[in-house]
Design a protein around this motif. Sequence first.
Motif, PDB file in Angstrom:
ATOM      1  N   GLU A  33       5.732  11.471   4.728  1.00 20.54           N
ATOM      2  CA  GLU A  33       6.316  10.363   4.070  1.00 20.54           C
ATOM      3  C   GLU A  33       5.011   9.251   3.682  1.00 20.54           C
ATOM      4  OE1 GLU A  33       9.913   8.537   6.062  1.00 20.54           O
ATOM      5  OE2 GLU A  33      10.984   9.553   5.442  1.00 20.54           O
ATOM      6  N   VAL A  34       4.235   9.016   4.658  1.00 20.97           N
ATOM      7  CA  VAL A  34       2.657   8.428   4.232  1.00 20.97           C
ATOM      8  C   VAL A  34       2.139   9.076   3.473  1.00 20.97           C
ATOM      9  CG1 VAL A  34       3.478   6.801   6.503  1.00 20.97           C
ATOM     10  CG2 VAL A  34       1.615   8.827   6.655  1.00 20.97           C
ATOM     11  N   SER A  35       2.252  10.280   3.823  1.00 17.99           N
ATOM     12  CA  SER A  35       0.353  10.690   2.925  1.00 17.99           C
ATOM     13  C   SER A  35       0.542  11.287   1.422  1.00 17.99           C
ATOM     14  CB  SER A  35       0.146  12.398   3.338  1.00 17.99           C
ATOM     15  OG  SER A  35       1.528  13.078   3.358  1.00 17.99           O
ATOM     16  N   SER A  36      -0.538  11.036   0.457  1.00 18.01           N
ATOM     17  CA  SER A  36      -0.309  11.342  -0.532  1.00 18.01           C
ATOM     18  C   SER A  36       0.415  12.998  -1.241  1.00 18.01           C
ATOM     19  CB  SER A  36      -1.738  10.842  -1.313  1.00 18.01           C
ATOM     20  OG  SER A  36      -2.524  12.023  -0.634  1.00 18.01           O
ATOM     21  N   ARG A 103       7.954   4.143   2.720  1.00 20.55           N
ATOM     22  CA  ARG A 103       8.836   4.825   1.468  1.00 20.55           C
ATOM     23  C   ARG A 103      10.257   4.899   2.774  1.00 20.55           C
ATOM     24  NH1 ARG A 103       7.620   8.732  -1.912  1.00 20.55           N
ATOM     25  NH2 ARG A 103       5.674   9.099  -0.369  1.00 20.55           N
ATOM     26  N   TRP A 104       9.854   4.136   3.886  1.00 26.76           N
ATOM     27  CA  TRP A 104      11.802   4.863   4.400  1.00 26.76           C
ATOM     28  C   TRP A 104      12.052   2.668   4.695  1.00 26.76           C
ATOM     29  CZ3 TRP A 104      12.734   1.275   8.752  1.00 26.76           C
ATOM     30  CH2 TRP A 104      14.284   1.327   9.570  1.00 26.76           C
ATOM     31  N   ASP A 112      15.542  -6.669  -1.018  1.00 27.29           N
ATOM     32  CA  ASP A 112      15.630  -7.882  -0.178  1.00 27.29           C
ATOM     33  C   ASP A 112      14.031  -8.376  -0.035  1.00 27.29           C
ATOM     34  OD1 ASP A 112      14.544  -8.034   3.313  1.00 27.29           O
ATOM     35  OD2 ASP A 112      17.233  -7.929   2.807  1.00 27.29           O
ATOM     36  N   VAL A 113      13.776 -10.005   0.314  1.00 30.68           N
ATOM     37  CA  VAL A 113      12.848  -9.415  -0.083  1.00 30.68           C
ATOM     38  C   VAL A 113      11.831  -9.333   1.238  1.00 30.68           C
ATOM     39  CG1 VAL A 113      10.860 -12.197  -0.132  1.00 30.68           C
ATOM     40  CG2 VAL A 113      12.593 -12.067  -1.329  1.00 30.68           C
ATOM     41  N   GLY A 114      12.618  -9.397   2.374  1.00 30.36           N
ATOM     42  CA  GLY A 114      11.949  -9.636   3.806  1.00 30.36           C
ATOM     43  C   GLY A 114      11.014  -7.685   4.350  1.00 30.36           C
ATOM     44  N   MET A 115      11.748  -7.427   3.337  1.00 32.58           N
ATOM     45  CA  MET A 115      11.739  -5.358   3.698  1.00 32.58           C
ATOM     46  C   MET A 115      10.534  -5.206   1.767  1.00 32.58           C
ATOM     47  SD  MET A 115      13.358  -4.187   5.410  1.00 32.58           S
ATOM     48  CE  MET A 115      14.587  -2.280   5.579  1.00 32.58           C
ATOM     49  N   LEU A 116      10.544  -6.176   1.295  1.00 36.37           N
ATOM     50  CA  LEU A 116      10.133  -5.313   0.209  1.00 36.37           C
ATOM     51  C   LEU A 116       8.582  -5.626   1.066  1.00 36.37           C
ATOM     52  CD1 LEU A 116      11.487  -6.768  -2.511  1.00 36.37           C
ATOM     53  CD2 LEU A 116      10.847  -4.324  -2.456  1.00 36.37           C
ATOM     54  N   ARG A 117       8.358  -7.416   1.556  1.00 36.44           N
ATOM     55  CA  ARG A 117       7.655  -7.579   2.222  1.00 36.44           C
ATOM     56  C   ARG A 117       6.595  -6.582   2.850  1.00 36.44           C
ATOM     57  NH1 ARG A 117       8.414 -12.521   2.617  1.00 36.44           N
ATOM     58  NH2 ARG A 117       7.487 -12.910   0.491  1.00 36.44           N
ATOM     59  N   ARG A 118       7.337  -6.000   4.360  1.00 32.81           N
ATOM     60  CA  ARG A 118       7.300  -5.273   5.299  1.00 32.81           C
ATOM     61  C   ARG A 118       7.119  -4.191   4.766  1.00 32.81           C
ATOM     62  NH1 ARG A 118      12.024  -4.943   8.290  1.00 32.81           N
ATOM     63  NH2 ARG A 118      11.352  -2.226   9.205  1.00 32.81           N
ATOM     64  N   ALA A 119       7.344  -3.495   3.628  1.00 34.68           N
ATOM     65  CA  ALA A 119       6.449  -2.043   2.761  1.00 34.68           C
ATOM     66  C   ALA A 119       5.051  -2.195   2.327  1.00 34.68           C
ATOM     67  CB  ALA A 119       7.431  -1.978   1.847  1.00 34.68           C
ATOM     68  N   LEU A 120       5.140  -3.902   1.390  1.00 37.40           N
ATOM     69  CA  LEU A 120       3.481  -3.809   1.250  1.00 37.40           C
ATOM     70  C   LEU A 120       2.620  -3.618   2.271  1.00 37.40           C
ATOM     71  CD1 LEU A 120       2.143  -3.821  -1.314  1.00 37.40           C
ATOM     72  CD2 LEU A 120       2.584  -6.593  -1.283  1.00 37.40           C
ATOM     73  N   GLU A 121       2.962  -4.559   3.871  1.00 36.18           N
ATOM     74  CA  GLU A 121       2.371  -4.823   4.586  1.00 36.18           C
ATOM     75  C   GLU A 121       1.642  -3.548   5.577  1.00 36.18           C
ATOM     76  OE1 GLU A 121      -0.709  -6.316   7.527  1.00 36.18           O
ATOM     77  OE2 GLU A 121       0.065  -7.128   5.617  1.00 36.18           O
ATOM     78  N   ALA A 122       2.851  -2.391   5.277  1.00 33.89           N
ATOM     79  CA  ALA A 122       2.505  -0.965   5.728  1.00 33.89           C
ATOM     80  C   ALA A 122       1.677   0.070   4.716  1.00 33.89           C
ATOM     81  CB  ALA A 122       3.978  -0.378   5.927  1.00 33.89           C
ATOM     82  N   PRO A 196      20.835  -2.102  -0.507  1.00 30.56           N
ATOM     83  CA  PRO A 196      21.836  -1.115  -0.908  1.00 30.56           C
ATOM     84  C   PRO A 196      22.670  -0.454   0.328  1.00 30.56           C
ATOM     85  CG  PRO A 196      19.486   0.060  -1.051  1.00 30.56           C
ATOM     86  CD  PRO A 196      19.019  -1.751  -0.613  1.00 30.56           C
ATOM     87  N   SER A 197      23.479  -0.270  -0.072  1.00 32.35           N
ATOM     88  CA  SER A 197      24.372   0.506   1.338  1.00 32.35           C
ATOM     89  C   SER A 197      23.488   1.742   0.797  1.00 32.35           C
ATOM     90  CB  SER A 197      25.533   0.512   0.698  1.00 32.35           C
ATOM     91  OG  SER A 197      25.514   1.875  -0.481  1.00 32.35           O
ATOM     92  N   ARG A 198      24.174   1.993   2.795  1.00 32.62           N
ATOM     93  CA  ARG A 198      22.954   2.900   3.619  1.00 32.62           C
ATOM     94  C   ARG A 198      23.466   4.189   3.178  1.00 32.62           C
ATOM     95  NH1 ARG A 198      20.613   1.059   8.535  1.00 32.62           N
ATOM     96  NH2 ARG A 198      19.549  -0.523   7.774  1.00 32.62           N
ATOM     97  N   THR A 199      22.910   5.200   3.341  1.00 34.74           N
ATOM     98  CA  THR A 199      22.611   6.555   3.164  1.00 34.74           C
ATOM     99  C   THR A 199      23.371   7.673   4.162  1.00 34.74           C
ATOM    100  OG1 THR A 199      21.677   6.493   1.085  1.00 34.74           O
ATOM    101  CG2 THR A 199      22.148   8.732   2.005  1.00 34.74           C
TER     102      THR A 199
END
Length: 231
Positions: A33-36, A103-104, A112-122, A196-199
């Motif tokens: 998930e984290v590799s190119s 990616r997760w 969700d603003v908080g989740m988008l910020r968390r993803a960018l920080e990661a 989004p709703s959980r898969t």
Amino acid sequence: AVARSFEMALLGRLINGVGVGAASVAAPCYLSEVSSPSCRGALVASYEVAIALGFLTASIANTLIEGLGPLPGGAWRYQAGVLPLVASVPLMLVLTQVPESPRWVLSRAGGDVGMLRRALEAMRKLGCVGANDRIKYIKLVQSQGGKDEIPAALPWHQSDNDLVGLWDRLHLQAGLPLLLSAAAERARPQSMAEAPSRTKARYALLGTFRNVSAVVADAPGVPAGARRGLG
């Protein structure tokens, strides 16, 4: 290591096996998930090499413990309990510094603003090209109070990193909330703002089989290098 009966030893080995099995699934998933795409196959394969080296190191250590002669409670307690416990300490320390899988996080972010910020920080912690520039620009805009209207286009250059590109697309679909003022962010349509709703697990499993089939069949849209090692 502290088992007083066969049943306790069996239970301990069972718990240990479940943990090893979970790690054997989680670690390759995280790496993929984290590799190119260009280095994903090699990086995931390196995990298997690391496991083989771990087996070799453990076998050498167990042989040395056996050679020490009689030990209190038997050598097996040190081989099956003490040695793995000591080896797990540096692993636990390293895991505290491992960033989340962007990616997760993005799969659960939506608007969700908080989740988008968390993803960018990661992504910044992972060294993804373009992530730090976006964080700096967002901080600059927010220090000025944010924008009162949704920008018509992305205010930064497109990144070649697939994770940053995915973040850009999802952030744009959500109405670029990290660039908006508090009032404008709250005024977004509900469909943009909610996560989004959980898969369900069965759908995730079916999706995994579908993705594996696409890679094996070299279907259109499969990233270059995904079939590396498959011939």
